[in-house]
Enzyme design. Structure first.
Site, short mmCIF file in Angstrom:
data_model
loop_
_atom_site.label_atom_id
_atom_site.label_comp_id
_atom_site.label_asym_id
_atom_site.label_seq_id
_atom_site.Cartn_x
_atom_site.Cartn_y
_atom_site.Cartn_z
N PRO A 112 23.16 60.29 3.32
CA PRO A 112 23.89 61.41 3.90
C PRO A 112 23.17 62.75 3.82
O PRO A 112 22.57 63.08 2.80
CB PRO A 112 25.19 61.45 3.08
CG PRO A 112 24.90 60.68 1.85
CD PRO A 112 23.89 59.64 2.23
N ASN A 113 23.27 63.45 4.92
CA ASN A 113 22.77 64.82 5.09
C ASN A 113 21.26 64.92 5.26
O ASN A 113 20.75 66.00 5.54
CB ASN A 113 23.25 65.73 3.95
CG ASN A 113 24.76 65.82 3.90
OD1 ASN A 113 25.38 66.16 4.91
ND2 ASN A 113 25.36 65.49 2.78
N ARG A 119 17.55 73.59 6.17
CA ARG A 119 18.08 74.40 5.07
C ARG A 119 17.36 74.01 3.79
O ARG A 119 16.72 72.97 3.72
CB ARG A 119 19.58 74.12 4.87
CG ARG A 119 20.49 74.82 5.87
CD ARG A 119 21.95 74.48 5.60
NE ARG A 119 22.20 74.31 4.18
CZ ARG A 119 22.96 73.35 3.64
NH1 ARG A 119 23.55 72.46 4.40
NH2 ARG A 119 23.14 73.28 2.34
N TYR A 121 13.49 70.99 -0.41
CA TYR A 121 13.14 69.80 0.36
C TYR A 121 11.97 69.99 1.32
O TYR A 121 11.57 69.04 1.99
CB TYR A 121 14.37 69.33 1.16
CG TYR A 121 15.55 68.98 0.29
CD1 TYR A 121 15.49 67.91 -0.60
CD2 TYR A 121 16.73 69.72 0.33
CE1 TYR A 121 16.56 67.58 -1.41
CE2 TYR A 121 17.82 69.40 -0.47
CZ TYR A 121 17.73 68.33 -1.34
OH TYR A 121 18.79 68.01 -2.15
N ASN A 164 16.17 56.33 0.24
CA ASN A 164 16.62 57.63 -0.26
C ASN A 164 18.12 57.67 0.03
O ASN A 164 18.55 58.04 1.13
CB ASN A 164 15.90 58.79 0.43
CG ASN A 164 16.29 60.13 -0.20
OD1 ASN A 164 17.25 60.20 -0.97
ND2 ASN A 164 15.56 61.18 0.13
N ALA A 219 23.00 61.66 -1.87
CA ALA A 219 24.09 61.82 -2.85
C ALA A 219 24.70 60.48 -3.28
O ALA A 219 25.22 60.37 -4.40
CB ALA A 219 25.17 62.72 -2.27
N GLU A 258 13.46 53.25 -5.07
CA GLU A 258 14.41 54.37 -5.02
C GLU A 258 13.58 55.65 -4.88
O GLU A 258 12.71 55.92 -5.71
CB GLU A 258 15.24 54.43 -6.30
CG GLU A 258 16.14 55.65 -6.34
CD GLU A 258 16.82 55.85 -7.69
OE1 GLU A 258 16.85 54.90 -8.50
OE2 GLU A 258 17.30 56.98 -7.93
N ILE A 278 13.09 63.12 -2.60
CA ILE A 278 12.12 64.15 -2.21
C ILE A 278 11.93 65.13 -3.35
O ILE A 278 10.80 65.51 -3.69
CB ILE A 278 12.63 64.88 -0.95
CG1 ILE A 278 12.73 63.89 0.23
CG2 ILE A 278 11.74 66.07 -0.60
CD1 ILE A 278 13.54 64.43 1.41
N ARG A 287 16.95 69.12 -11.85
CA ARG A 287 18.07 69.76 -11.14
C ARG A 287 19.37 69.58 -11.94
O ARG A 287 19.34 69.33 -13.13
CB ARG A 287 18.14 69.18 -9.71
CG ARG A 287 16.83 69.43 -8.93
CD ARG A 287 16.91 68.91 -7.51
NE ARG A 287 17.92 69.63 -6.74
CZ ARG A 287 18.38 69.23 -5.56
NH1 ARG A 287 17.88 68.12 -4.99
NH2 ARG A 287 19.29 69.92 -4.93
O1 CA2 Z 1 15.76 64.79 -3.46
C1 CA2 Z 1 16.30 63.96 -2.71
O2 CA2 Z 1 15.69 63.32 -1.86
C2 CA2 Z 1 17.81 63.72 -2.81
O3 CA2 Z 1 18.05 62.33 -2.64
C3 CA2 Z 1 18.43 64.52 -1.68
C4 CA2 Z 1 19.96 64.52 -1.69
C5 CA2 Z 1 20.51 64.86 -3.07
O4 CA2 Z 1 21.91 64.70 -3.09
C6 CA2 Z 1 19.89 64.00 -4.17
O5 CA2 Z 1 20.40 64.41 -5.41
C7 CA2 Z 1 18.38 64.14 -4.15
C8 CA2 Z 1 20.49 65.55 -0.68
C9 CA2 Z 1 20.08 65.27 0.74
C10 CA2 Z 1 20.52 66.41 1.62
O6 CA2 Z 1 19.36 66.94 2.23
C11 CA2 Z 1 19.43 68.16 2.85
C12 CA2 Z 1 18.23 68.68 3.27
C13 CA2 Z 1 18.21 69.89 3.89
C14 CA2 Z 1 19.38 70.57 4.11
C15 CA2 Z 1 20.57 70.06 3.68
C16 CA2 Z 1 20.59 68.82 3.07
#
Ligand code: CA2
Length: 148
Positions: free
Chosen positions: A11-12, A19, A24, A80, A83, A104, A107, A113
């Protein structure tokens, strides 16, 4: 049969590059797909690259990868789960139930965090876990899968 790598995104991650570039980076998911495609081509692997905001879709795709695994055609799954990493017993059960060899991937360095990102339901069933290399991690993960 050319071995296939599944790269699955949760998701997302469709918002990547729009953003939070300090967390990221500024590359989009389309850029990540191009990076994965170039890596797979160089390594002689087929690529399935997908993203969903829905937990059940990710479960279905792990099952799909599991069927390919049973036929001997799967190199590995790079997941990936975003959440869902921190919440999803369903994804844990899907990986366990199919036996797919899993990386697993994150990024960002989730351990630097918030504490709720420190626990993963997936790490215990993953063959490898990587985080903190930015989107370059996708390339590194595929290179690792290619050597399994
Ligand atoms: O660091 C990662 O790849 C995460 O899997 C990214 C997830 C986060 O919930 C994990 O804890 C770590 C969030 C993905 C959302 O990505 C966005 C990127 C840009 C703007 C908004 C969301």
């Amino acid at each position: 049969m050319t071995p296939t790598v599944y790269v699955l995104n949760g998701p997302n991650l469709n918002l990547l590059g729009t953003r939070e570039p300090q967390v990221y980076g500024s590359q989009t998911l389309a850029d990540v797909e191009r990076l994965c495609a170039a890596t797979c081509e160089r390594l002689g692997l087929s690529l399935v690259f997908r993203q969903s905001n829905h937990e059940g879709a990710l479960v279905d795709w792990i099952h799909e990868a599991g069927r390919l695994h049973a036929e001997g055609g799967l190199a590995g799954v790079v997941l990936n789960a975003a959440a869902y990493t921190h919440t999803s017993v369903a994804l844990l059960d899907a990986v366990k139930g199919t036996g797919v060899p899993l990386v697993e991937l994150h990024i960002s360095n989730v351990h630097a965090r918030e504490s709720f990102r420190h626990h993963s339901y997936l790490s215990g069933v993953a063959r490898a876990v990587m985080c903190g290399f930015g989107v370059r991690g996708y390339q590194l993960a595929i290179e690792g899968v290619a050597q399994w």
